[in-house]
Enzyme design. Structure first.
Site, short mmCIF file in Angstrom:
data_model
loop_
_atom_site.label_atom_id
_atom_site.label_comp_id
_atom_site.label_asym_id
_atom_site.label_seq_id
_atom_site.Cartn_x
_atom_site.Cartn_y
_atom_site.Cartn_z
N GLU A 231 9.72 -4.32 18.83
CA GLU A 231 10.17 -5.00 19.97
C GLU A 231 11.30 -5.88 19.99
O GLU A 231 11.23 -6.68 19.03
CB GLU A 231 8.92 -5.78 20.88
N TYR B 276 13.75 -14.15 31.10
CA TYR B 276 13.19 -15.29 32.07
C TYR B 276 13.48 -15.77 33.21
O TYR B 276 13.19 -16.97 33.79
CB TYR B 276 12.45 -16.32 30.96
N TYR C 176 4.03 -11.38 16.92
CA TYR C 176 5.43 -12.21 17.32
C TYR C 176 5.71 -12.46 15.82
O TYR C 176 5.02 -13.30 14.94
CB TYR C 176 5.33 -13.36 18.17
N THR D 195 3.82 -11.44 30.94
CA THR D 195 3.98 -12.91 30.77
C THR D 195 2.92 -13.84 30.16
O THR D 195 2.82 -15.06 30.02
CB THR D 195 4.81 -13.47 31.67
O1 LIG Z 1 6.27 -9.48 24.75
C1 LIG Z 1 6.69 -10.46 25.07
O2 LIG Z 1 7.78 -10.92 24.97
C2 LIG Z 1 5.91 -11.43 25.80
O3 LIG Z 1 4.67 -11.47 25.85
C3 LIG Z 1 6.38 -12.85 26.33
C4 LIG Z 1 5.61 -13.90 25.79
O4 LIG Z 1 6.37 -15.10 25.83
C5 LIG Z 1 4.91 -14.30 26.97
O5 LIG Z 1 5.54 -14.29 28.16
C6 LIG Z 1 3.99 -15.58 26.83
O6 LIG Z 1 4.06 -16.38 27.65
O7 LIG Z 1 3.12 -15.67 26.01
MG LIG Z 2 8.06 -8.97 23.78
MG LIG Z 3 4.85 -15.72 29.68
#
Ligand SMILES: O=C(O)C(=O)C[C@@H](O)[C@H](O)C(=O)O
Ligand SMILES: [Mg+2]
Ligand SMILES: [Mg+2]
Length: 391
Positions: free
Chosen positions: A221, A90, A164, A297
């Protein structure tokens, strides 16, 4: 054509989950009267500090004003010099470069009267298969809430999801079990995203539990600690599923190739610093005979449109991609949001110039906030992308 001015506007847009994300809308002005727009998407990620936008504007002006916007390679080099790559997912310098690079493409394509995809290599496709994200659960009562999200989004045509996982494996398992029982083959969970939470061995144990379900899993992932290139290779050799990892710097991508860490590179302009860098990362993936997906993101429509134009030109986009940001937010700052149908992100028509997105000044005003400063937010919220405040 010469660049004459830059304007950065910060907006804070809530998601349907209640979580608010801050983005910077970029405008690049030119002496031809054409304006390019871009988006520095989602600064609401760790680390919890923020650039000063007034100062950032001055710096970017000092790099760009007086330059020819068609010198995209030269300007990218300048931008990397000012906002160097880091070995961190990030890294905010990448977000900054990305917003500028997209606005350069928008400006140049508008000037030429063509669509951005036509600057990036044309169209192999005009729609991209995408998935809807299910954010990380920490508590069992979030399982039913997320099943409800699947019901609702399936009705809107999103039949592929990604999950996730990794903070409460019982909840992850309960969710997968409920999806299989209620939706069967109608729904696909294309990815389990561990977001670098665990070392690879801990992840492997979780993977064994979570892959009992027949839900069309395409990849696992970020199943090792960030930048553990060897760890990725270890888990990759021990599971049948393809391994995907985000690309966040040139060096990191090189290391992943060197260690044969992944099957799939997850490439997002925002994390690698622009369309130019993302296109190069996809070419590198091709050279290494790896697959590619477009990551996200969770951009607004400008950032998502930029990715659609990029994805249109990629010959190695072999798996389901991730950009569904505009569906996650309760609002946007444009007159014409990007279009989703039957789980596909559709490109703007070829006849529409630039990114094909028109800003809505009233909406910008509605969502404008004074800076990128942080409100009350916990590390859990930032990691899990939920408004969940329980600890
Ligand atoms: O695949 C990922 O890793 C994301 O999508 C990251 C997430 O944190 C995304 O950036 C979000 O803001 O939901
Ligand atoms: Mg990811
Ligand atoms: Mg994001």
């Amino acid at each position: 054509m010469k660049i004459t001015d830059i304007k950065l506007t910060v907006v804070g847009v809530p998601r349907h989950t209640g979580f608010i994300n801050k983005h910077i809308i970029v405008k690049i002005y030119s002496d031809e009267g054409v304006i390019g727009i871009g988006e520095m998407s989602d600064f609401s990620h760790l680390p919890r500090y923020a650039p000063d936008v007034e100062d950032l504007t001055k710096v970017i002006k000092s790099v760009l004003v007086g330059e020819n916007p068609f010198d995209i390679m030269k300007l990218n080099k300048e931008l990397v010099g000012n906002f160097p790559e880091a070995m961190y997912y990030y890294e905010k310098g990448s977000f900054i470069r990305n917003g500028i690079d997209a606005a350069l493409y928008d400006l140049c394509a508008k000037y030429l009267g063509i669509s951005v995809a036509d600057m990036l290599g044309g169209r192999v496709r005009d729609k991209i298969k995408v998935c809807y994200p299910i954010f990380r659960m920490r508590f069992m009562d979030e399982v039913e809430e997320n099943i409800e999200v699947v019901r609702k989004r399936l009705n809107q045509g999103f039949d592929v999801f990604r999950l996730y996982v990794g903070k409460n494996i019982d909840a992850d398992e309960a969710f997968l079990d409920a999806v299989q029982r209620e939706f069967g083959q109608k729904v696909k969970i294309k990815s389990l995203d561990f977001s670098h939470l665990h070392d690879w061995k801990t992840t492997l144990q979780a993977v064994k539990r979570l892959t009992k379900y027949d839900l069309g899993l395409e990849m696992i992932e970020s199943p090792a600690l960030a930048n553990d290139h060897e760890g990725l290779n270890h888990i990759r050799m021990r599971t049948d599923y393809p391994i995907s990892e985000h690309v966040w710097s040139t060096r990191q991508q090189y290391e992943m190739i060197k260690h044969d860490s992944v099957d799939i590179f997850n490439i997002s302009p925002v994390f690698i610093g622009g369309l130019t860098a993302a296109k190069r990362a996809a070419a590198v993936a091709e050279v290494a005979a790896k697959g590619v997906i477009l990551g996200t993101t969770q951009e607004l429509s400008i950032g998502t449109a930029a990715m659609a134009h990029l994805g249109a030109a990629l010959t190695n986009l072999t798996y389901t991609s991730d950009p569904t940001g505009p569906e996650l937010y309760i609002g946007d700052v444009v007159k014409n949001r990007v279009h989703y149908k039957d789980g596909y992100l559709h490109l703007p028509d070829r006849g529409i110039t630039g990114l094909g997105i028109e800003l809505d000044e009233e909406l910008i005003e509605k969502y404008q906030v004074k800076d990128l400063s942080w409100g009350e937010v916990s590390v859990h919220q930032l990691q899990d992308r939920t408004a969940q405040t329980k600890v």
